[in-house]
Design an enzyme around this catalytic site. Structure first.
Site: not given
Length: 559
Positions: A242, A260, A303, A305
């Site tokens: 993203w 993630n 989580d 990333d």
């Protein structure tokens, strides 16, 4: 095909040759359009190296106190504030506001040259990432951007007229099939990544012909490998890309970090390393072939990333790449091979793992979430820093980055069955979740200057709230940073002494840049608070509940 509105105000903009002697500008070799001219800010990070360094030095420590507002431009929509890093080429500023409103304005006066208001599918109003956009990409006479409803659009750079519009994903079928960051131009290839790490879907990268919009290749972030994704777990495995990656023309490689795996906290339903989530990918842009990868967090259940920027430094004959992920560690790699050379902690509070081997990346002493058991993990899912990039100065050899210290408490829900999960819906896997200060400490935030290879800290400035804007460092040995209360600050790059500040009226969430036009240097500050972070973190930092909305681009200069 959806229609959009384009208005050309037919403003004639005089091209003024930069006065290099006045500005003290050097040059740096790079293949991207306009980067050899220090008066420009032609890419998201200014150039592929991720430095966010402007060579301009007309504004410096002796005169920065004289900075005044030169002009202000507003996009007319404050949804989720301003999150973009503006692009400046040949005296014209290109930027994108909320809900994919794109503008070209005169960099000397702020007068609007053209605007383009994207007509978005109404489904956008139902999406988690409503309003977001972090920037445009300019090249080949075009302005490119990804949309909230799954398209990539190319506009004519001079007029704002739409040239082509390609739908890559249907948000009616997939709530994470949208684009919140600018695509990356790698020669004639345009590469775009989607949101989606926290969703029950399969993330992928898309490549287009930058001239025509023709689809070239797709890269599946959820690897087709039963050892990595047993059973059907990969069908809802999440994975996204993203933030914009970076194209290194020297190596002809495109680098990007992925997000993630899903569900975020329950690894029992996706046993395996879960490639290529939480991973750095090195991809050949013409073919989409994976040259190498390094998974920073195998089987990510926190989580964490790996989506953030890469700081590329050539030292001692090695092409280095420095990369922070949300787990609080910085990875120093050889970007030719992915070989790990060092790791060091940016976060002062890390308990999800006891250590990371600095040469292999192996995680020792993993502390994982457990079904039905409340556990505290540091740093939180919001990382030791958010997605706002730091800045590196080749003059001081320091990396300037925001950081913060707080944690989150998680209880994993029972029976997270991927087969019963609605496709593309939020897929976290918890029954209880919240944010807390580190054990025995207070929550905190700071801007720090650090050696990016060793982690040795040079100086720190404490903040009351996490800094959520992108840092800028300049040839005038100044560091510019915006805070969440709306102040933009200028610091001495060598010692962190504050030299100037200005209240913009709304918290700063976007990228600060610098450019020159007509022999005059400008500091460009997009302001307007937004994103999910302030709402999530308000339980730990209550002042976030008083955040003021807004959306504007403010240019400063010395008269």
């Amino acid at each position: 095909m959806k229609k959009s509105i384009s208005t050309n105000l037919k403003v004639a903009v005089m091209a003024v040759a930069p006065v290099f002697a006045m500005l003290g500008m050097g040059t740096t070799a790079h293949s991207a359009e306009g980067v050899d001219n220090p008066a420009n800010w032609p890419e998201y990070h200014r150039d592929y190296r991720g430095w966010r360094f402007s060579p301009l030095e007309q504004i410096n420590k002796t005169n920065v106190k004289k900075l005044k507002v030169a002009w202000i431009h507003q996009p007319g929509d404050i949804t989720q504030g301003m999150q973009a890093t503006p692009i400046t080429l040949d005296g014209i500023v290109y930027y994108i506001g909320p809900n994919n409103r794109v503008f070209a304005v005169d960099g000397a006066t702020g007068k609007e040259i053209w605007h383009y208001y994207t007509e978005l599918d109404p489904v956008v109003n139902t999406l988690l990432f409503n309003g977001y956009n972090r920037g445009v990409t300019v090249g080949h006479g075009k302005v490119y951007f990804g949309t909230l409803d799954g398209r990539v659009i190319a506009l004519d750079q001079k007029t704002g007229k739409q040239l082509w519009d390609v739908e890559l994903a249907d948000p009616k079928q997939c709530s994470g099939c949208n684009f919140t960051s600018p695509p990356v131009l790698a020669g004639d290839v345009l590469i775009q990544g989607p949101t989606g790490g926290d969703l029950a879907q399969q993330g992928r990268l898309y490549a287009l012909n930058a001239q025509t919009g023709e689809r070239l290749w797709k890269f599946e972030i959820i690897k087709d490998d039963p050892a990595s994704w047993p059973g059907d777990s990969g069908k809802t495995g999440g994975g996204g890309a993203w933030l914009p990656g970076q194209y290194d023309p020297k190596l002809d490689l495109f680098f990007i970090g992925t997000s993630n795996a899903a569900p975020d906290f329950d690894g029992t339903v996706r046993e395996g390393d879960n490639l290529y989530t939480a991973t750095t990918l090195a991809i050949e842009p013409k073919t989409g072939k994976l040259r190498w990868h390094r998974q920073e967090v195998p089987h990510d259940v926190w989580d964490y990333d790996s989506a953030y920027e890469y700081v590329m430094i050539d030292k001692d004959g090695k092409d280095l790449m420095i990369h922070l992920n949300k787990g609080g560690y910085v990875y120093v790699m050889d970007r030719k091979t992915g070989e790990l050379l060092n790791t060091w902690p940016l976060s002062e509070n890390i308990n999800w793992v006891k250590s990371v081997n600095p040469k292999t990346g192996e995680l020792s002493g993993r502390d994982q979430p457990e079904i039905g058991k409340s556990k505290l993990f540091c740093p939180s899912v919001l990382g030791s820093r958010s997605w706002n990039a730091g800045a590196y100065s080749p003059k001081t050899k320091l990396w300037y980055t925001n950081a913060h210290e707080f944690c989150n408490r998680v209880t994993v829900a029972d029976k997270n069955d991927p087969k019963k999960m609605a496709f593309s819906q939020p897929y976290f896997g918890f029954s209880a979740f919240g944010f807390e200060p580190p054990p025995g400490k207070k929550q905190s935030a700071r801007l720090e200057a650090v050696d990016p290879i060793t982690g040795k800290r040079a100086w720190t400035v404490e903040y009351a709230l996490p800094g959520l804007g992108g840092v800028l460092v300049t040839g005038g040995n100044l560091v510019f940073n915006g805070d969440s209360r709306g102040y933009v600050h200028a610091y001495d790059a060598k010692d962190g002494k504050e030299l100037w500040n200005f209240n913009t009226g709304s918290g700063i969430r976007a990228g600060i840049t610098s450019y020159a036009v007509g022999g005059k240097q400008y500091i460009l500050v997009p302001t307007g608070f937004g994103s999910l972070f302030p709402g999530f973190a308000s339980g730990v930092f209550p002042e976030f509940k008083e955040s003021k909305g807004g959306s504007a681009v403010i240019a400063f200069t010395i008269e």
